[in-house]
Structure formats: structure tokens, C-alpha cells
Scaffold this active site. Structure first.
Site, mmCIF file in Angstrom:
data_model
loop_
_atom_site.group_PDB
_atom_site.id
_atom_site.type_symbol
_atom_site.label_atom_id
_atom_site.label_comp_id
_atom_site.label_asym_id
_atom_site.label_seq_id
_atom_site.Cartn_x
_atom_site.Cartn_y
_atom_site.Cartn_z
ATOM 1 C CG ASP A 1 -0.259 0.106 2.544
ATOM 2 O OD1 ASP A 1 0.916 0.425 2.695
ATOM 3 O OD2 ASP A 1 -1.086 -0.058 3.495
ATOM 4 C CB CYS A 2 0.241 4.815 -0.261
ATOM 5 S SG CYS A 2 -0.550 5.224 1.045
ATOM 6 C CB SER A 3 2.036 4.305 4.470
ATOM 7 O OG SER A 3 1.170 3.488 4.890
ATOM 8 C CG HIS B 1 -1.733 8.409 -1.383
ATOM 9 N ND1 HIS B 1 -1.911 7.164 -1.451
ATOM 10 C CD2 HIS B 1 -1.511 8.842 -2.673
ATOM 11 C CE1 HIS B 1 -1.497 6.619 -2.544
ATOM 12 N NE2 HIS B 1 -0.952 7.820 -3.244
ATOM 13 C CG HIS C 1 1.561 7.730 -5.930
ATOM 14 N ND1 HIS C 1 0.121 7.718 -5.802
ATOM 15 C CD2 HIS C 1 1.641 7.885 -7.404
ATOM 16 C CE1 HIS C 1 -0.400 8.239 -6.939
ATOM 17 N NE2 HIS C 1 0.400 8.136 -7.666
#
Length: 227
Positions: free
Chosen positions: A127-129, A182, A194
Site C-alpha cells: 500500500d502507499c505507506s 496517502h 506511489h
């Protein structure tokens, strides 16, 4: 005329027109005549990438590049860890070199087109993080797990003064009730990479205009200046 052996006899056949198949005996008498119906060729109707040798090669080449990049990142992480420990022992702080910073961004690009997985923190799916945390950890920078927590690290940076490797934060889902939902990594030239969504995967997007410019919240610099 082409001859085919059938049992003990040689039976010649002739093709007439596109769909007419005629079998004759040695004297030319018609033994069998049949109209052939066209069938779709499953192979020819596949998407080209499903059977193209070039596509297979490209996929293998991509995996090879990822493996090499992962190995290079592992060695860099070991070297950075040793240098950081040595600096700490001497009472100083280790700073990433320009080569290390460039390697981080290069490694990030290897994952372009990768899979998005909610809660993902590995190359099997990010996922993004999780994507940001994974990449920076490979280069000796420990970040929190969520985009909101990551947005509290480092120092704030204006959009006009972004540098490669800066983190960009966005509010893409107001329903979650938090200021940041995000995160991405600035690549330079007005673009960032990203893990966007399950549908899009890992992509490169502009920060100068469009969707992400409209929901931009802040930028942070977590990489210290090169030593």
C-alpha cells in the site's frame, strides 16, 4: 498432389476453394467430399502478451532486474548500517551520500507497475505507506507505518523547493477522518511515484496539476543533506 498413407492404400487428396476438402482414389474418383467449417484459433485470439515470446522475455528480464536491484539494496543497507554505527560510535551522524539517494529513487522505479495490496509491506504487494517505509528502510531510514504518521517526520518543504526523495502527502479519503491518507516519493520534474490503488498499482503521477495537486496536503524532507 500430396499423398497420405491410409491403411494399405495411398489416397491422394486435393483442396478445392477455401473450405472444400476432396479425397480421391488413384483413378481420380471422388471418395469423399466435405465442406470444412471455420473454427477460431484460440492462440491467435489471445492477447498478444499471453503467448508472445518477447513478453515472456520482458517479464523474466523485469524479475531479473528486480532481483539485482534488491541485492544491491541489501548490500547498500548493510553498508549504510555499518557506516551509521561507526558514526554513532564517534559521536557524529551518518548522512546518505548522493549515490545512496539516487539509488533509492532508482530502486523505487523498479516497482513501477507493481501490485497494490491494502496493508502490504513487501514486493508481493504494497500500500502507499508500506511502499515508502520499505524503500526508505532499505536505505537506513526508519519511518512509521502509516502515511499520517510519516507526515509528522522530517522537516516541512514548500512545493516550489522540492528535492528528489522528498515525501508528498495527500488527503484522498475524507471519510477516514484524518488529515493525511496517502503518500508518495518525489522523483523530480514535477512527478512522484506511489502505490496508488488496487486498480492502478504503483504508478508515476504529476504533482503540478490534476487529481493529486488538488488533494495535496504537505511535503516533508526525511533525508538529511548528503555528507
Amino acid at each position: 498432389m500430396k499423398l497420405y498413407k491410409f491403411s494399405l492404400f495411398l489416397i491422394p487428396f486435393t483442396m478445392y476453394a477455401a473450405n472444400l476438402f476432396v479425397v480421391t482414389d488413384k483413378k481420380g474418383n471422388v471418395v469423399q467430399e466435405k465442406n470444412l467449417e471455420h473454427c477460431e484459433n484460440a492462440c491467435l485470439n489471445q492477447d498478444a502478451k499471453e503467448y508472445s515470446l518477447q513478453a515472456v522475455y520482458d517479464e523474466l528480464h523485469k524479475e531479473e532486474n528486480l532481483a539485482r536491484a534488491a541485492e544491491a539494496a541489501r548490500k547498500a543497507a548493510e553498508r549504510i548500517a555499518k557506516a551509521s554505527a561507526e558514526a554513532k560510535r564517534k559521536g557524529t551522524t551518518y548522512r546518505l551520500t548522493k549515490a545512496d539517494r539516487d539509488a533509492l529513487l532508482k530502486y523505487a522505479k523498479y516497482f513501477k507497475g507493481g501490485k497494490y495490496v491494502w496493508g502490504g509491506t513487501s514486493p508481493d504487494g504494497f500500500d502507499c505507506s508500506g511502499y515508502v517505509q520499505y524503500l526508505y528502510k532499505k536505505h537506513g531510514v526508519n519511518l512509521p507505518r502509516t502515511a499520517w504518521s510519516q507526515s509528522k517526520k522530517g522537516i516541512p518543504v514548500d512545493l516550489d523547493h522540492l528535492q528528489k526523495g522528498d515525501l508528498l502527502f495527500f488527503l484522498t479519503d475524507k471519510k477516514r477522518g484524518i488529515p493525511v491518507t496517502h503518500v508518495g516519493i518525489y522523483l523530480g520534474n514535477g512527478e512522484f511515484i506511489h502505490a496508488a490503488s488496487k486498480k492502478k498499482g504503483i504508478i508515476i503521477s504529476p504533482i503540478t496539476h490534476g487529481k493529486y495537486r488538488n488533494c495535496f496536503v504537505s511535503a516533508r524532507r526525511v533525508l538529511k543533506p548528503s555528507g
